[in-house]
Design a protein around this motif. Structure first.
Motif, mmCIF file in Angstrom:
data_model
loop_
_atom_site.group_PDB
_atom_site.id
_atom_site.type_symbol
_atom_site.label_atom_id
_atom_site.label_comp_id
_atom_site.label_asym_id
_atom_site.label_seq_id
_atom_site.Cartn_x
_atom_site.Cartn_y
_atom_site.Cartn_z
ATOM 1 N N SER A 252 38.481 64.198 8.739
ATOM 2 C CA SER A 252 39.372 63.066 8.986
ATOM 3 C C SER A 252 39.203 61.993 7.914
ATOM 4 O O SER A 252 40.197 61.448 7.392
ATOM 5 N N ASN A 253 37.966 61.679 7.535
ATOM 6 C CA ASN A 253 37.724 60.662 6.510
ATOM 7 C C ASN A 253 38.236 61.098 5.147
ATOM 8 O O ASN A 253 38.762 60.288 4.383
ATOM 9 N N TYR B 212 42.554 60.164 0.922
ATOM 10 C CA TYR B 212 43.668 60.604 0.081
ATOM 11 C C TYR B 212 44.996 59.975 0.482
ATOM 12 O O TYR B 212 46.035 60.281 -0.115
ATOM 13 N N GLY B 213 44.983 59.107 1.471
ATOM 14 C CA GLY B 213 46.199 58.386 1.834
ATOM 15 C C GLY B 213 46.990 58.985 2.966
ATOM 16 O O GLY B 213 48.127 58.544 3.214
ATOM 17 N N CYS B 214 46.430 59.977 3.657
ATOM 18 C CA CYS B 214 47.148 60.538 4.804
ATOM 19 C C CYS B 214 47.244 59.488 5.908
ATOM 20 O O CYS B 214 46.335 58.661 6.068
ATOM 21 N N PRO B 215 48.311 59.495 6.663
ATOM 22 C CA PRO B 215 48.423 58.525 7.772
ATOM 23 C C PRO B 215 47.264 58.661 8.750
ATOM 24 O O PRO B 215 46.744 59.762 8.973
ATOM 25 N N LEU C 94 47.737 61.160 11.522
ATOM 26 C CA LEU C 94 47.605 62.563 11.136
ATOM 27 C C LEU C 94 46.137 62.967 11.055
ATOM 28 O O LEU C 94 45.738 64.010 11.593
ATOM 29 N N SER C 95 45.336 62.161 10.374
ATOM 30 C CA SER C 95 43.915 62.478 10.253
ATOM 31 C C SER C 95 43.225 62.465 11.612
ATOM 32 O O SER C 95 42.366 63.307 11.907
ATOM 33 N N PHE C 96 43.612 61.502 12.466
ATOM 34 C CA PHE C 96 43.017 61.457 13.794
ATOM 35 C C PHE C 96 43.455 62.656 14.635
ATOM 36 O O PHE C 96 42.656 63.201 15.420
ATOM 37 N N SER C 97 44.698 63.084 14.482
ATOM 38 C CA SER C 97 45.185 64.234 15.255
ATOM 39 C C SER C 97 44.402 65.491 14.910
ATOM 40 O O SER C 97 44.049 66.288 15.799
ATOM 41 N N ILE C 98 44.104 65.684 13.617
ATOM 42 C CA ILE C 98 43.325 66.856 13.218
ATOM 43 C C ILE C 98 41.915 66.769 13.771
ATOM 44 O O ILE C 98 41.361 67.752 14.297
ATOM 45 N N ALA D 70 43.477 51.459 13.825
ATOM 46 C CA ALA D 70 44.068 52.456 12.940
ATOM 47 C C ALA D 70 44.773 51.833 11.743
ATOM 48 O O ALA D 70 44.898 52.471 10.695
ATOM 49 N N VAL D 71 45.226 50.593 11.878
ATOM 50 C CA VAL D 71 45.963 49.946 10.788
ATOM 51 C C VAL D 71 45.169 48.806 10.159
ATOM 52 O O VAL D 71 45.674 48.129 9.264
#
Length: 278
Positions: free
Chosen positions: A144-145, A150-153, A156-160, A238-239
């Motif tokens: 996730s980190n 790399y700039g993924c939302p 998205l990273s949290f969902s994975i 998250a933001v």
């Protein structure tokens, strides 16, 4: 002979139990924290995966593809991937290639079809093993980190990451549903080989019937988790740039990361050099 076949089928069914499958899945997702691959920086691994996940699609040179396949096979061994995952990989890739080769021969082909099928097999096998190496060697937080850097939302990273953390819950819920079906069911006798075949069909039928209760129960538990995250201020975190900076402060490129990249680059250059000589 019949007794030997019955004992063999019984040993196979014992090994393919639900506990065995659950342990293999959880080991592949959480049991590789002490490997060489797990100690690497996730940004380096994702960049490495980007190369071996895209470049083989655009290359049809057999020496180059073979060299890449040997490299990702070595990294897969270093990641200590679960045996069940490797078995499913081999079954899916090489059985599909064998099927295509048999169909080619049946429709008038000859041995000249081996080279194109070998190229296709090496491409699929290289990309698949690279994916297995990265996603088995990284724990959910590191993955996730790395994606976040790399700039993924964030979602998205949290969902994975959350999908990885859902695995134990999903396997536990699946086992509970199966046990409830078995308590209310009447399985066929499996003393003989024919009975074991009927018992296997019965187990497959139960697994298919367990799908909808599994999804419903998992959705209920997921909703509870999401509500708990909302109460703890996940949407604000998250933001928030400060929170993101704190999360990414643990990422650090070390000597082992540069050595891993250097060995991979050197091996790729060697395969390119060999392919130019042939």
């Amino acid at each position: 002979m019949e007794k030997l076949t019955a004992k063999l089928s019984e040993s196979i069914l014992d090994k393919l139990s639900m506990d065995f499958l659950r342990n293999q899945v959880l080991k592949n997702a959480y049991g590789n924290d002490d490997t060489v691959i797990a100690g690497l920086d996730p940004r380096i691994l994702l960049a490495w995966y980007l190369f071996f996940g895209l470049v083989p699609w655009f290359v049809s040179d057999i020496p180059f593809l073979l060299g890449c396949f040997l490299l990702v096979m070595a990294t897969t061994l270093l990641a200590r991937v679960a045996g069940l995952v490797l078995f499913l990989f081999a079954l899916g890739v090489f059985s599909q290639t064998g099927y295509l080769f048999i169909v080619t021969l049946l429709f008038g082909g000859d041995a000249s079809a081996v080279a194109p099928l070998l190229i296709l097999t090496l491409k699929v096998a290289t990309i698949s093993l690279a994916s297995v190496t990265v996603f088995s060697g990284l724990d959910p937080d590191k993955l996730s980190n790395g994606l976040m850097w790399y700039g993924c939302p964030e979602r998205l990273s949290f969902s994975i990451s959350y999908a990885y953390r859902m695995l134990p819950m999903l396997m536990e819920e699946f086992q509970n549903v199966l046990l409830s079906y078995r308590l209310r069911g009447n399985p066929p006798a499996h003393d003989t080989f024919g009975g074991k075949v009927r018992y296997l069909i019965y187990q497959v039928k139960i697994i298919m019937q367990s799908f909808y209760p599994l999804m419903l129960n998992t959705a209920k538990r997921s909703r509870t988790t999401v509500e708990a995250l909302e109460l703890r201020g996940y949407r604000y975190a998250a933001v928030n740039k400060e929170v993101k900076k704190i999360k990414l402060s643990t990422l650090q490129v070390r000597y082992d990361d540069w050595l891993f990249l250097a060995i991979s680059a050197l091996w790729v250059c060697l395969t390119v050099f060999v392919s130019t000589l042939l």
